[in-house]
Scaffold this active site. Structure first.
Site, mmCIF file in Angstrom:
data_model
loop_
_atom_site.group_PDB
_atom_site.id
_atom_site.type_symbol
_atom_site.label_atom_id
_atom_site.label_comp_id
_atom_site.label_asym_id
_atom_site.label_seq_id
_atom_site.Cartn_x
_atom_site.Cartn_y
_atom_site.Cartn_z
ATOM 1 N N PHE A 1 43.193 -31.598 -34.039
ATOM 2 C CA PHE A 1 44.067 -31.088 -35.086
ATOM 3 C C PHE A 1 45.359 -30.671 -34.384
ATOM 4 O O PHE A 1 45.333 -30.346 -33.195
ATOM 5 C CB PHE A 1 43.448 -29.867 -35.780
ATOM 6 N N ASN B 1 44.785 -15.252 -33.215
ATOM 7 C CA ASN B 1 45.734 -15.888 -34.130
ATOM 8 C C ASN B 1 45.185 -15.863 -35.544
ATOM 9 O O ASN B 1 44.109 -15.310 -35.791
ATOM 10 C CB ASN B 1 46.041 -17.323 -33.665
ATOM 11 N N ASP C 1 46.436 -20.197 -26.407
ATOM 12 C CA ASP C 1 47.017 -20.991 -25.317
ATOM 13 C C ASP C 1 47.114 -20.196 -24.007
ATOM 14 O O ASP C 1 47.274 -20.779 -22.949
ATOM 15 C CB ASP C 1 48.407 -21.491 -25.718
ATOM 16 N N LYS D 1 46.244 -36.623 -25.113
ATOM 17 C CA LYS D 1 44.882 -36.076 -24.973
ATOM 18 C C LYS D 1 43.802 -37.108 -25.290
ATOM 19 O O LYS D 1 42.641 -36.754 -25.486
ATOM 20 C CB LYS D 1 44.741 -34.830 -25.846
ATOM 21 N N LYS E 1 50.420 -35.578 -29.075
ATOM 22 C CA LYS E 1 49.126 -35.009 -28.665
ATOM 23 C C LYS E 1 48.027 -36.070 -28.689
ATOM 24 O O LYS E 1 47.156 -36.091 -27.818
ATOM 25 C CB LYS E 1 48.749 -33.835 -29.580
ATOM 26 N N LYS F 1 39.918 0.861 -20.622
ATOM 27 C CA LYS F 1 40.992 0.803 -21.630
ATOM 28 C C LYS F 1 42.319 1.182 -20.974
ATOM 29 O O LYS F 1 42.396 2.210 -20.290
ATOM 30 C CB LYS F 1 40.657 1.770 -22.760
HETATM 31 O O1 PMT Z 1 41.102 -21.783 -39.745
HETATM 32 P P1 PMT Z 1 42.002 -21.916 -40.942
HETATM 33 O O2 PMT Z 1 42.556 -20.569 -41.375
HETATM 34 O O3 PMT Z 1 41.354 -22.670 -42.065
HETATM 35 O O4 PMT Z 1 43.267 -22.767 -40.495
HETATM 36 C C1 PMT Z 1 43.153 -24.111 -40.160
HETATM 37 C C2 PMT Z 1 44.036 -24.496 -38.963
HETATM 38 C C3 PMT Z 1 45.493 -24.337 -39.336
HETATM 39 C C4 PMT Z 1 43.696 -23.622 -37.769
HETATM 40 C C5 PMT Z 1 43.686 -25.988 -38.617
HETATM 41 O O5 PMT Z 1 43.941 -26.810 -39.703
HETATM 42 C C6 PMT Z 1 44.497 -26.483 -37.431
HETATM 43 O O6 PMT Z 1 45.614 -26.932 -37.554
HETATM 44 N N1 PMT Z 1 43.893 -26.414 -36.244
HETATM 45 C C7 PMT Z 1 44.543 -26.684 -34.946
HETATM 46 C C8 PMT Z 1 45.148 -25.416 -34.408
HETATM 47 C C9 PMT Z 1 45.791 -25.571 -33.041
HETATM 48 O O7 PMT Z 1 45.436 -24.850 -32.149
HETATM 49 O O8 PMT Z 1 46.626 -26.538 -32.924
HETATM 50 P P2 PMT Z 1 47.418 -26.909 -31.524
HETATM 51 O O9 PMT Z 1 48.440 -27.890 -31.935
HETATM 52 O O10 PMT Z 1 47.834 -25.662 -30.825
HETATM 53 O O11 PMT Z 1 46.304 -27.599 -30.657
HETATM 54 C C10 PMT Z 1 46.071 -28.997 -30.709
HETATM 55 C C11 PMT Z 1 44.634 -29.297 -30.509
HETATM 56 O O12 PMT Z 1 44.225 -28.888 -29.201
HETATM 57 C C12 PMT Z 1 43.680 -28.620 -31.470
HETATM 58 O O13 PMT Z 1 42.670 -29.566 -31.823
HETATM 59 C C13 PMT Z 1 43.090 -27.482 -30.673
HETATM 60 O O14 PMT Z 1 41.752 -27.175 -31.078
HETATM 61 C C14 PMT Z 1 43.104 -28.053 -29.261
HETATM 62 N N2 PMT Z 1 43.251 -27.059 -28.185
HETATM 63 C C15 PMT Z 1 44.353 -26.238 -28.121
HETATM 64 C C16 PMT Z 1 44.497 -25.365 -27.058
HETATM 65 C C17 PMT Z 1 43.492 -25.337 -26.072
HETATM 66 N N3 PMT Z 1 43.597 -24.490 -25.051
HETATM 67 N N4 PMT Z 1 42.439 -26.148 -26.146
HETATM 68 C C18 PMT Z 1 42.303 -27.008 -27.170
HETATM 69 O O15 PMT Z 1 41.321 -27.750 -27.257
#
Ligand code: PMT
Length: 405
Positions: free
Chosen positions: A326, A213, A282, A344, A340, A292
């Site tokens: 985040f 991503n 995800d 979580k 969330k 490959k």
């Molecule tokens: O890296 P940059 O270019 O500076 O950009 C910053 C950012 C946009 C990536 C950052 O500010 C941000 O928003 N990070 C969270 C990205 C994200 O995956 O969000 P989410 O809403 O999909 O996930 C929610 C939370 O679950 C996040 O804390 C993520 O780390 C966590 N997660 C998600 C999926 C997963 N399988 N395991 C997780 O722990």
């Protein structure tokens, strides 16, 4: 320019000559430098060099004048030196000095001064790679880290002993810049170990292709730099990014979501605060082909499985640690972040609208809303990711205060 009084402890290693450059770099940045040399250090470099560079008497021993009154002030009270200075830097910190400090031995001036000194300590180990990697040295470093000292790990490269590996003293200007940050920043995170995830993950489709991503890692690295600058020990679990890690931060590089989960869980018990900035994929391909995949004229579909939800797993396992997630959202930003937060078991979620121009993924700036359990959401207006990182940490400390008054 403000004057920062610092002690420069010089150990007996080949990198002792670089300590002379460090003395100079510190002085250029407004420090007054009190040199202290071990007997072994004097085998590598003369006290006169430090006396000439710093204009100070060089302390070399606990008892008795050894060579010249001009450069040696041997009967100086270690308590007074400890009280008069704001930072103790030891560079190079040899394996012997690390062992003495870890076990509290005080047989010479520097180790006695170490025990008498109550301010921040910056240790810059430099030695042969095998000595650095030895379990005894690593155990001593761990003890010193847990004591709240700042350890600037050695650089890797060719060493004087002819081997190539970790063990080089970092460049003196880098050490001096780090020292200045320690001297000038607030130190409200001195006792914290903060585990931060940053960047994207890469999920392999075959040996040459992956899903990923847009995350650049900038937000996570900004969090890491802010936390380290405020005195925290920072463990940064980082996906693949093109950024230089902040000084003094321990980086654990990972590629996939599964690797990120393993790294987070391995360091979870050590952490007092966990901040999950990473954009974790995800979905992943559970059975990655070993070869490959060939291009054909046929349609191609992928069978994807959900990756482990690391945040949710940490939320289930955490004890009294503070957990900050985040949330990257494009609509209903605050409501989704709150969902969330509760699902979580987070203490705070940083809601990030990633559809706005100039903020979110890849940009230097960001604009977020902090969502907690009890207080109203706090909107942090657009600012650099580094400035926002400090505001997020400030708020995190407030949340902890409300949980554990
Ligand atoms: O890296 P940059 O270019 O500076 O950009 C910053 C950012 C946009 C990536 C950052 O500010 C941000 O928003 N990070 C969270 C990205 C994200 O995956 O969000 P989410 O809403 O999909 O996930 C929610 C939370 O679950 C996040 O804390 C993520 O780390 C966590 N997660 C998600 C999926 C997963 N399988 N395991 C997780 O722990």
């Amino acid at each position: 320019m403000a004057s920062h009084p610092v002690i420069l402890g010089v150990g007996g290693g080949i990198a002792a000559y670089k300590a002379a450059e460090l003395a100079r770099a510190l002085m250029e940045r407004g420090c007054t430098v009190q040199p202290v040399m071990t007997d072994a250090a004097r085998e590598f470099i003369q006290p006169l060099t430090f006396a000439a560079l710093t204009g100070q008497k060089v302390i070399t021993g606990l008892f008795g004048v050894r060579t010249s009154d001009e450069v040696l002030a041997s009967s100086i009270d270690h308590i007074r030196v400890a009280q008069e200075n704001a930072l103790l830097i030891v560079a190079p910190a040899t394996a012997d000095l690390l062992a003495k400090f870890a076990s509290g031995l005080a047989g010479d001036f520097l180790s006695t001064l170490y025990l008498a000194f109550e301010g921040p300590v910056l240790l810059c180990p430099a030695m042969n790679t095998a000595m650095w990697n030895h379990p005894a040295t690593q155990a001593n470093v761990e003890i010193l880290r847990k004591r709240g000292h700042h350890i600037l790990p050695p650089d890797s490269g060719p060493l004087a002993c002819g081997t190539v590996g970790a063990g080089r003293l970092p460049d003196p200007p880098r050490i001096a810049d780090f020292a200045i940050r320690l001297l000038t920043q607030k130190h409200d995170l001195d006792c914290e170990t903060i585990l931060i995830t940053a960047g994207p993950t890469r999920e392999l489709l075959d040996p040459v292709r992956f899903i990923s991503n847009r995350s650049s890692g900038k937000m996570g690295y900004a969090m890491a730099e802010a936390a380290a600058t405020r005195g925290a020990r920072v463990i940064l679990v980082s996906g693949p990014v093109q950024l230089t890690p902040p000084e003094g931060v321990e980086v654990v590089p990972v590629q996939t979501a599964v690797e990120m989960r393993d790294a987070v869980l391995a360091h979870l018990d050590a952490a007092t605060v966990i901040i999950k900035t990473a954009a974790v994929a995800d979905y992943y391909v559970a059975a990655v082909p070993t070869h490959k995949v060939k291009k054909t004229a046929m349609r191609f579909s992928l069978e994807l499985e959900p990756t482990p939800d690391i945040l949710a797993e940490v939320g289930r396992r955490k004890k009294d640690q503070l957990l900050i997630g985040f949330a990257a959202e494009t609509e209903n930003v605050v409501a989704e972040a709150r969902r969330k937060l509760l699902a979580k078991n987070c203490d705070m979620v940083v809601a990030n609208n990633v559809s706005a121009d100039g903020t979110g993924f890849e940009s230097d700036d960001n604009e977020v809303v902090l969502v907690t359990r009890d207080a109203s959401p706090i909107a942090l207006p657009r600012a650099s990711k580094r400035a926002l990182a400090d505001q997020i940490l400030d708020q995190a400390l407030q949340v902890r205060l409300s949980l554990h008054p």
